[in-house]
Design an enzyme around this catalytic site. Structure first.
Site, short mmCIF file in Angstrom:
data_model
loop_
_atom_site.label_atom_id
_atom_site.label_comp_id
_atom_site.label_asym_id
_atom_site.label_seq_id
_atom_site.Cartn_x
_atom_site.Cartn_y
_atom_site.Cartn_z
N ASP A 167 -1.81 11.50 -1.25
CA ASP A 167 -1.62 10.06 -1.44
C ASP A 167 -2.62 9.27 -0.60
O ASP A 167 -3.77 9.68 -0.45
CB ASP A 167 -0.17 9.72 -1.07
CG ASP A 167 0.40 8.56 -1.88
OD1 ASP A 167 -0.06 7.42 -1.66
OD2 ASP A 167 1.29 8.79 -2.71
N HIS A 198 1.24 2.98 0.66
CA HIS A 198 1.87 3.71 -0.43
C HIS A 198 2.34 5.09 0.00
O HIS A 198 3.48 5.49 -0.25
CB HIS A 198 0.88 3.80 -1.59
CG HIS A 198 1.41 4.41 -2.84
ND1 HIS A 198 1.35 5.77 -3.09
CD2 HIS A 198 2.00 3.87 -3.93
CE1 HIS A 198 1.87 6.02 -4.28
NE2 HIS A 198 2.28 4.88 -4.81
N SER A 358 5.85 6.12 -8.90
CA SER A 358 5.48 6.56 -7.55
C SER A 358 6.70 6.70 -6.66
O SER A 358 6.72 7.52 -5.74
CB SER A 358 4.54 5.55 -6.90
OG SER A 358 3.21 5.78 -7.24
#
Length: 412
Positions: A167, A198, A358
Site C-alpha cells: 500500500d 491509506h 480498500s
C-alpha cells in the site's frame, strides 16, 4: 472514496504479435507511463535462460546508445527484474519502439505489457468481547445480525501470523499497533513513512489493537504507492515479489512459513496479465491474499489484481447489508465485507473514516490472519474457508454476484 482515487478499468487487447510474443495495448482511458513496459518471459524459461536474455538486452541497449544521435532521447533500459516462485519471470524498464520490437521477437518472451498508474482502492469458546466498537464493521463480522455494537473474538487474535500490507506504507509508531507494525520495503520514493494515510487505515483494520480484526497479528509495510496514493504497475509487482520472498522465509522458506502469512492489496488498476500472473505466483506459494474488488460499480473482471481467480476478491457492503453503490461486483467476487464509512487509523496517532473496497479487503485479510491463528489452514484455500463460513446477507449484490458477507464464526 476508494479504490480512495479511481482507477479506470479496461481490458488489454493484443496489439500485435511478432514471432509469437504479444505486445499488449492498454485501453484508451488507462494512464500509461510513456515508454515504460513490463516484459514477461515464457513459463518454461529457466533462470539461466532469463539471465542470458537480460545479458542480450544490455548488450543490445549499449549498441543502441553508441549509435544514438545527439537529438534522440536515451532510454533508461531495464530497471527491475522479477522472479516469483519460479513461474513468473519478468523485467520492466524504459524502452523505445525499436527496442520493444526487438524484444518482442525474442523466443523467450511471452508478452509485453505497457506500464501504467495503479491507485488506492479507497471511495466460539474463550471469546473476548470489545463493546461499543469504534467501527461498525468489527461488530458486523462477528454477528449474523446487523446493528450490533460488540466484537466477539478468540483471544488468540492472529498471534503468530504476519500480514503484509502492500500500500502507501504504515505509520508503524501509531499507538494502536502497540509495537506490532514494522517497516518492510519501499518501492516508490525515498520516504519511509505513510505520507498518504491509506495504508495506515488499511493496516488498522487488519490488526489495530482497537480498530482491527486480528489484534495480535504482526504487520509489515510494503510501500508501492506515493503520497498521492498512486504508483506504477511495475513497482507494485516489485513489492509483491519482495513480500512473497519475505513471507516464504527470504526465498528459502517452506510452505509452512508461507502458510503463516497473509497479504492485503487495497489497490488496483486496469486488467493486467502481468499483475494477475504475479498474484497467482503468490497464491501458488501458499500465501493468502485479500484484494479490493474496485470502486467503479462494474464487473471486477476489468480490474487487476481483483480479476485473478486465485486471490480472495472482496466487494464492499454498507451498514444495512446492502451493496455499496461504488463497489465492483461479478462472478470473480468471493465475498462481501464492510466497506462504507469505516473508521480506522490515521498517521500521527489519530483516526479517519473512509469508504471503498480498500476498506472491505482488510476486513478479509484480518479475518484470514485471525483464522490462521485459530489453527485453520492458510494459503489460497483459506478463501474457500471464509466463503463457507460467510452467510447470505447482502441485498441486491449485483448481477452474478455472491450475497455472502464474512463472519468469524463467533456463534453470535
Amino acid at each position: 472514496m476508494g479504490f480512495i482515487t479511481k482507477a479506470i478499468p479496461i481490458v488489454l487487447a493484443a496489439l500485435s504479435t511478432v514471432n509469437g510474443a504479444k505486445i499488449l495495448e492498454a485501453g484508451p482511458h488507462a494512464e500509461t507511463i510513456p515508454n515504460k513496459y513490463i516484459v514477461v518471459m515464457k513459463r518454461e524459461v529457466s533462470d539461466e535462460a532469463f539471465s542470458a536474455h537480460t545479458t542480450w538486452l544490455s548488450q543490445n541497449l549499449n549498441r543502441r546508445v553508441m549509435r544514438r544521435s545527439g537529438s534522440s532521447k536515451a532510454m533508461a533500459g531495464m530497471q527491475d527484474k522479477y522472479s516469483l516462485g519460479g513461474i513468473f519471470r519478468a523485467y520492466s524498464g524504459e524502452f523505445d519502439d525499436a527496442m520493444i520490437k526487438d524484444i518482442s521477437s525474442h523466443d523467450d518472451v511471452d508478452y509485453i505489457e505497457p506500464d501504467f498508474v495503479v491507485r488506492t482502492s479507497t471511495n466460539g469458546t474463550n471469546l473476548t468481547r470489545q463493546d461499543n466498537v469504534p467501527s461498525w464493521g468489527l461488530a458486523r463480522v462477528s454477528s449474523k445480525k446487523a446493528g450490533g455494537t460488540t466484537y466477539y473474538y478468540d483471544s488468540s487474535a492472529g498471534k503468530g501470523v504476519t500480514a503484509y500490507v502492500i500500500d502507501t506504507g504504515i505509520d508503524i509508531n501509531h499507538e494502536d499497533f502497540r509495537g506490532r507494525a514494522k517497516w518492510g520495503k519501499n518501492f516508490v520514493d525515498d520516504m519511509d513513512e505513510d505520507c498518504n494515510g491509506h495504508g495506515t487505515h488499511v493496516a488498522g483494520t487488519v490488526g489495530g489493537t482497537k480498530y482491527g480484526l486480528a489484534k495480535g497479528v504482526s504487520l509489515v509495510a510494503v510501500k508501492v504507492l506515493d503520497c498521492e496514493g498512486s504508483g506504477s504497475n511495475s513497482g507494485v509487482i516489485k513489492g509483491m515479489e519482495w513480500a512473497m520472498r519475505e513471507a516464504s522465509g527470504g526465498g528459502n522458506g517452506t510452505a509452512k512459513a508461507a502458510g503463516k502469512a497473509v497479504m492485503n492489496m487495497s489497490l488496483g488498476g486496469p486488467r493486467s496479465q502481468a499483475s494477475n500472473q504475479a498474484a497467482k505466483a503468490i497464491s501458488d506459494a501458499g500465501i493468502f491474499m485479500a484484494v479490493a474488488a474496485g470502486n467503479e460499480n462494474m464487473d471486477a473482471q476489468h480490474s487487476s489484481p481483483a480479476s485473478e481467480p486465485s486471490v480472495c476478491t472482496v466487494a464492499a457492503s454498507t451498514e444495512d447489508d446492502g451493496k455499496a453503490d461504488f463497489s465492483n461486483y461479478g462472478q470473480l467476487v468471493d465475498v462481501y465485507a464492510p466497506g462504507k464509512d469505516i473508521t480506522s487509523l490515521k498517521p500521527g496517532g489519530s483516526t479517519d473514516t473512509l469508504s471503498g473496497t480498500s476498506m472491505a479487503s482488510p476486513h478479509v485479510c484480518g479475518l484470514g490472519a485471525y483464522l490462521i491463528g485459530l489453527g485453520k489452514q492458510g494459503g489460497p484455500g483459506l478463501c474457500d474457508t471464509i466463503k463457507e463460513m460467510a452467510h447470505d446477507a447482502i441485498q441486491r449484490p449485483g448481477e452474478g454476484t455472491t450475497s455472502k458477507l464474512i463472519y468469524n464464526g463467533s456463534g453470535k
